[in-house]
Each structure stands twice: as structure tokens, then as C-alpha cells.
Write a protein that holds these residues in place. Structure first.
Motif, PDB file in Angstrom:
ATOM      1  N   ILE A 145      31.155  37.969  43.454  1.00 41.50           N
ATOM      2  CA  ILE A 145      32.472  38.540  43.788  1.00 41.50           C
ATOM      3  C   ILE A 145      32.433  39.197  45.164  1.00 41.50           C
ATOM      4  CG2 ILE A 145      34.191  40.300  43.131  1.00 41.50           C
ATOM      5  CD1 ILE A 145      33.756  39.459  40.229  1.00 41.50           C
ATOM      6  N   GLU A 157      34.899  38.353  48.075  1.00 47.24           N
ATOM      7  CA  GLU A 157      35.775  39.367  48.691  1.00 47.24           C
ATOM      8  C   GLU A 157      35.605  39.394  50.213  1.00 47.24           C
ATOM      9  OE1 GLU A 157      36.037  43.076  46.474  1.00 47.24           O
ATOM     10  OE2 GLU A 157      37.067  44.041  48.147  1.00 47.24           O
ATOM     11  N   PRO A 173      44.140  44.343  53.098  1.00 52.73           N
ATOM     12  CA  PRO A 173      44.135  43.551  51.861  1.00 52.73           C
ATOM     13  C   PRO A 173      45.510  43.040  51.411  1.00 52.73           C
ATOM     14  CG  PRO A 173      42.687  45.414  51.643  1.00 52.73           C
ATOM     15  CD  PRO A 173      43.356  45.569  52.976  1.00 52.73           C
ATOM     16  N   GLY A 185      44.331  47.814  44.575  1.00 56.93           N
ATOM     17  CA  GLY A 185      43.130  48.297  45.241  1.00 56.93           C
ATOM     18  C   GLY A 185      43.395  49.574  46.004  1.00 56.93           C
ATOM     19  N   LEU A 224      33.433  47.071  44.994  1.00 60.48           N
ATOM     20  CA  LEU A 224      34.173  45.812  44.845  1.00 60.48           C
ATOM     21  C   LEU A 224      35.469  45.977  44.071  1.00 60.48           C
ATOM     22  CD1 LEU A 224      31.304  43.376  43.886  1.00 60.48           C
ATOM     23  CD2 LEU A 224      32.394  43.702  46.110  1.00 60.48           C
ATOM     24  N   GLY A 225      36.354  45.018  44.260  1.00 57.32           N
ATOM     25  CA  GLY A 225      37.549  44.935  43.430  1.00 57.32           C
ATOM     26  C   GLY A 225      38.713  45.758  43.931  1.00 57.32           C
ATOM     27  N   GLY A 241      39.401  45.991  47.628  1.00 61.07           N
ATOM     28  CA  GLY A 241      39.796  45.654  49.000  1.00 61.07           C
ATOM     29  C   GLY A 241      39.016  46.377  50.087  1.00 61.07           C
ATOM     30  N   MET A 274      36.838  43.923  51.457  1.00 66.69           N
ATOM     31  CA  MET A 274      37.696  42.897  52.064  1.00 66.69           C
ATOM     32  C   MET A 274      38.134  43.335  53.468  1.00 66.69           C
ATOM     33  SD  MET A 274      41.177  41.285  50.459  1.00 66.69           S
ATOM     34  CE  MET A 274      40.587  40.813  48.861  1.00 66.69           C
ATOM     35  N   GLY A 304      38.351  42.715  40.493  1.00 73.64           N
ATOM     36  CA  GLY A 304      37.272  41.733  40.651  1.00 73.64           C
ATOM     37  C   GLY A 304      37.621  40.426  39.956  1.00 73.64           C
ATOM     38  N   ILE A 323      40.061  38.589  42.062  1.00 75.72           N
ATOM     39  CA  ILE A 323      39.399  38.003  43.245  1.00 75.72           C
ATOM     40  C   ILE A 323      38.643  36.733  42.846  1.00 75.72           C
ATOM     41  CG2 ILE A 323      37.476  38.388  44.871  1.00 75.72           C
ATOM     42  CD1 ILE A 323      38.526  41.321  45.056  1.00 75.72           C
ATOM     43  N   SER A 330      39.660  33.162  44.343  1.00 79.08           N
ATOM     44  CA  SER A 330      38.753  32.410  45.230  1.00 79.08           C
ATOM     45  C   SER A 330      38.199  31.166  44.549  1.00 79.08           C
ATOM     46  CB  SER A 330      37.616  33.302  45.714  1.00 79.08           C
ATOM     47  OG  SER A 330      36.870  33.742  44.607  1.00 79.08           O
TER      48      SER A 330
END
Ligand code: PFF
Length: 453
Positions: free
Chosen positions: A62, A66, A77, A101, A237-238, A240, A243, A399, A402, A406
């Protein structure tokens, strides 16, 4: 990229700068303060194993996704998600991911800043000799004194917020890069010294057994959720944050290699913290499940008794403060960026608004440790509620989104081009992001819902 976003994030200009920023975001209170106490609360080895599996099987793929999405979208984001959804002919509602996020980062900073304030208070307690030759009862009394004092906690929380917003408002240039550059090796070094001390505590093996011998009877669905949530929290994570940082990564840099470095450094720091702390817990007959105060009730015992402990104590809490600062910056950056982009504010104005709102939330969190500790919601005080909502629910949900985006929505040709992995590496990533991450997060959620119903 618009001019505005360029001025917001132009700071991370090379691979090295990105690694420093992202590692600075990942390594923080989550590794040194949170990992040991939730491991203690959830019975040790089995929890650690689930956490490590989540880092490897969910966190790493992940994080790759990201960073890749950030670099492809090249904006904040919310706007990145809008652009990527357009490119993939997908629903524009994917940009709500950016919103969630932003809110998660804001809510996390509300309590993160309070705990960072505790570390600052402890720099001074260490400096004025507060730990010297104290026993476990005195060290606990020192911590209780801080817990029972809204004034002390609000003071340190305020100082921390002001410093954070000051750094964010100036943009994260030079100074901070240097700070991360210096603090990572220094923190690592100090943790090694603490591990060395733990080895001499007499309960080293017991500490290691607790951390690394899994006993699955000690975990339940909620522990698995906490371990999974922590994998997201500790890797930032999860929401932004990564990101945004990824959006300024130069195109030729290998995202996968960079991710392995960040996740590896983050995991090593957490494990070292655990190895340093649990032997002390057992040697001093402390409770493994004493909660958020765990490191503040154990590490001072080491500093109070080891040679050079005064210096190491001051340095350690100073480094913990810097680690918290580099994470806090990434927590509030999405909110500040959004205010600048959409509310026509300049950076200092955006910092004042978001800083004041976060500060107020933090004051309420401080009260949840003392005068409001009796006020609970679903059996949790405000601190616990915010932590649960963000780390256990919002970040894994982010997450999951994302991973789905993706893996299933983005064109394979786009992700393959952006990641530029060898054929086999790309296939492994695709497999994990499509068939492992979404069902795993979903199943853990389902299970927890089942437990509650
Ligand atoms: N990863 C940070 C820690 O372990 O302390 C916390 C964090 C920072 C979480 C940034 C999420 C985030 F976006």
C-alpha cells in the motif's frame, strides 16, 4: 501542478530529501510510545507477529501504491484523486478519499500533540534530575503528577503546537531535513544503548520471550484490528501524507526500493523500542498493560540508574520530540495545503486556523486524562476514541481504498509505467494489492463488526 501546490510542497526535491521526509513522518511516537504499550495491552508475541505480517503484506504494497499515486497525480491528495479518477474514467467521488485522509490527520494531531507534549515535559524532568535513583513507585508518581495536571499538559501541548505550526508555516526546508538526517542515527544509537542496558536488567530473556513467542490464545479480533491499524499508523499510510510527499518525488526514483528502506527503518525502530522496554517492565514488576504511560514509567528507570543516564535521558526525550515533530508536520500538511488551495488563505493564515482548531481538540484530549476521565463513549474516553476511530478505522479504510483504486481501477499500463519494476516484482505487487490487501482489510473489519453485533 498548479503554482500554488508548487509553493506548498516544492521542498522535497531529491530522492534523499524524500526519504528523509517520509522516514521522518513514519518514525515517530507510533514506534516508541504506541507500539510498546499496545503490544503490552494485547499480550505480546502473537500481536507482534500479526503486526509484522500486516507491515509486510499490507503496509509495503500500500505504501508503494500511495507513493505511486501521489507521483502520478502530482498534487494534494484531494486533487490527485480527482485527476487519477478522471484518467481512469472512474467516478469522481474517489476524491472523498482525500477528504477522509485530511480529517484523519487533523484528528490524529489533536492527541499526538498532547503526547508529544509529555515528551517535552520529560526532557525537563530528565534535565533537572527527576529520574535519579528513583524507584518504580517514584517514577510512576512523577507520571501521575503530569497526568493529573491539566495545566502542565496544556502548557506543553501548546508549546508543541506552536513549534509545529511555526515549522509548517515556514515550509519544511533545510533545517528540518538536517534535523531528520541527524536525529535518525542518533535515535537509533540511543535505542541501542537502551537495549544494552535492558540486557543487563536480569529480565532480558523474559522481555524477548514476551515480544517474540506468539501465544495466539492471547489475541482476539480486536487485537488483530489494532495490529493492522497500527501497521497503517506507524507507516503513515491511508491518509494521504505519504501521497503528498510522493507527489514531489523525481520521476526516475525507484518507488519500491525507497519503500523498503522506509518500512525497514520504521520496523527496526519499533522493535528496538520494544526490546529496550519489556525487560525493564519485568525486572521492575511493572504491568505490561499499563497503557499510554508505559514508556514514561519504564525508560526513566533505566536513565536513573545507568552511567551517563542524565545525558541519555535528556537526549532521548529530545529525540522523541523531534521524531514527533517530523510526523506532526505530515499530519497537518494536507489540511494546510487544502486551506491554501481552496480557501484563499496564505500559508501562515492556514496554519493559524488549523493550529487553533487542533489545539482546542488537544485541550479536550488533555481533559480526558483527568477531569473528564469519567466521561466515556462506548467505554472509551476521548483520547481512546480518537485513536480507535483514526488508527483502527479511518487509516485502514483509506488503505483499502488506495489498494482497490491502484489495483482495480487504475490502468495497469499506468501503474506499471510509474513503478518501473522488473516483471516479477510488478506481478507480486499486483497480486498483493489486488487479492491480498482488500480482502484482508475487509475481513478484519467484518470480523470486528461481527464481534460487536
Ligand atoms: N507514523 C507516525 C508515527 O508512527 O508516529 C504517525 C503518523 C504520521 C500517522 C503521519 C499518520 C500520518 F499520516
Amino acid at each position: 501542478m498548479t503554482d500554488k501546490t508548487q509553493t506548498i510542497h516544492s521542498e522535497w526535491s531529491s530522492r534523499f530529501a524524500f526519504i528523509l521526509a517520509a522516514t521522518g513522518s513514519a518514525v515517530g511516537l507510533g514506534n516508541i510510545w504506541k507500539f510498546p504499550y499496545i503490544t503490552g495491552e494485547n499480550g505480546g508475541g502473537a500481536f507482534v507477529l500479526v503486526y509484522l505480517l500486516c507491515v509486510a503484506g499490507l503496509g509495503i504494497p500500500i505504501m508503494i501504491a500511495e507513493i505511486m499515486m501521489g507521483r502520478r497525480g502530482r498534487q494534494s491528495p484531494i486533487n490527485t484523486m480527482q485527476t487519477l479518477a478522471q484518467q481512469a474514467d472512474a467516478d469522481s467521488r474517489w476524491h472523498y478519499l482525500g477528504w477522509m485522509g485530511m480529517i484523519a490527520g487533523f484528528l490524529i494531531l489533536g492527541y499526538y500533540s498532547v503526547i508529544a507534549g509529555w515528551s517535552m515535559a520529560y526532557i525537563f524532568k530528565a534535565f533537572f534530575g527527576g529520574f535519579f535513583s528513583s524507584d518504580a513507585t517514584e517514577i510512576k508518581a512523577l507520571f501521575d503528577d503530569l497526568m493529573n495536571s491539566p495545566i502542565q499538559q496544556i502548557f506543553w501541548h501548546s508549546v508543541f503546537m506552536v513549534i509545529t505550526m511555526q515549522v509548517v508555516s515556514r515550509g519544511v526546508r533545510g533545517g528540518l531535513e538536517k534535523a531528520v538526517n541527524f536525529f535518525m542515527p542518533a535515535l537509533f544509537f540511543l535505542l541501542l544503548i537502551l537495549v544494552g542496558y535492558a540486557m543487563s536488567s536480569g529480565s532480558y530473556q523474559q522481555g524477548l520471550d514476551f515480544l517474540f513467542t506468539p501465544d495466539f490464545s492471547k489475541i482476539n479480533a480486536n487485537a488483530v484490528l489494532t495490529a493492522m491499524g497500527h501497521a497503517f499508523f506507524t507507516l503513515s499510510l491511508g491518509m494521504g501524507a505519504i501521497m503528498v510527499y510522493g507527489s514531489y518525488l523525481p520521476g526516475h526514483v525507484s518507488i519500491a526500493k525507497t519503500t523498503f528502506f522506509i518500512a525497514g527503518a520504521d520496523t527496526i525502530v519499533a522493535l528496538l523500542a520494544g526490546i529496550a522496554i519489556f525487560p525493564l517492565v519485568f525486572a521492575n514488576n511493572l504491568q505490561v498493560d499499563s497503557g499510554p504511560g508505559l514508556i514514561f514509567q519504564t525508560l526513566p528507570l533505566a536513565f536513573g540508574h545507568m552511567g551517563g543516564g542524565w545525558l541519555f535521558g535528556v537526549l532521548f526525550f529530545l529525540l522523541l520530540f523531534v521524531a514527533a515533530l517530523t510526523s506532526s508536520i505530515s499530519l497537518i500538511e494536507p489540511t494546510v495545503a487544502w486551506l491554501v488551495e481552496n480557501k484563499d488563505m496564505d500559508r501562515p493564515q492556514a496554519c493559524i486556523w488549523s493550529g487553533v482548531a487542533c489545539w482546542l481538540l488537544g485541550v479536550a484530549v488533555v481533559f480526558s486524562f483527568n477531569i473528564w476521565s469519567g466521561h466515556t463513549f462506548f467505554g472509551k474516553n476521548l483520547f481512546e476514541l480518537l485513536d480507535y476511530l483514526t488508527a483502527n478505522l479511518m487509516l485502514p479504510l483509506g488503505g483499502l481504498a488506495i489498494a482497490v483504486f491502484s489495483g482495480w481501477i487504475m490502468k495497469t499500463s499506468d501503474s506499471a509505467q510509474e513503478l518501473a519494476l522488473p516483471e516479477q516484482g510488478y506481478q507480486i505487487w499486483q497480486f498483493l494489492i489486488k487479492f491480498v490487501a482488500p480482502p484482508a482489510v475487509f475481513l478484519v473489519f467484518l470480523h470486528v463488526i461481527g464481534v460487536f453485533l
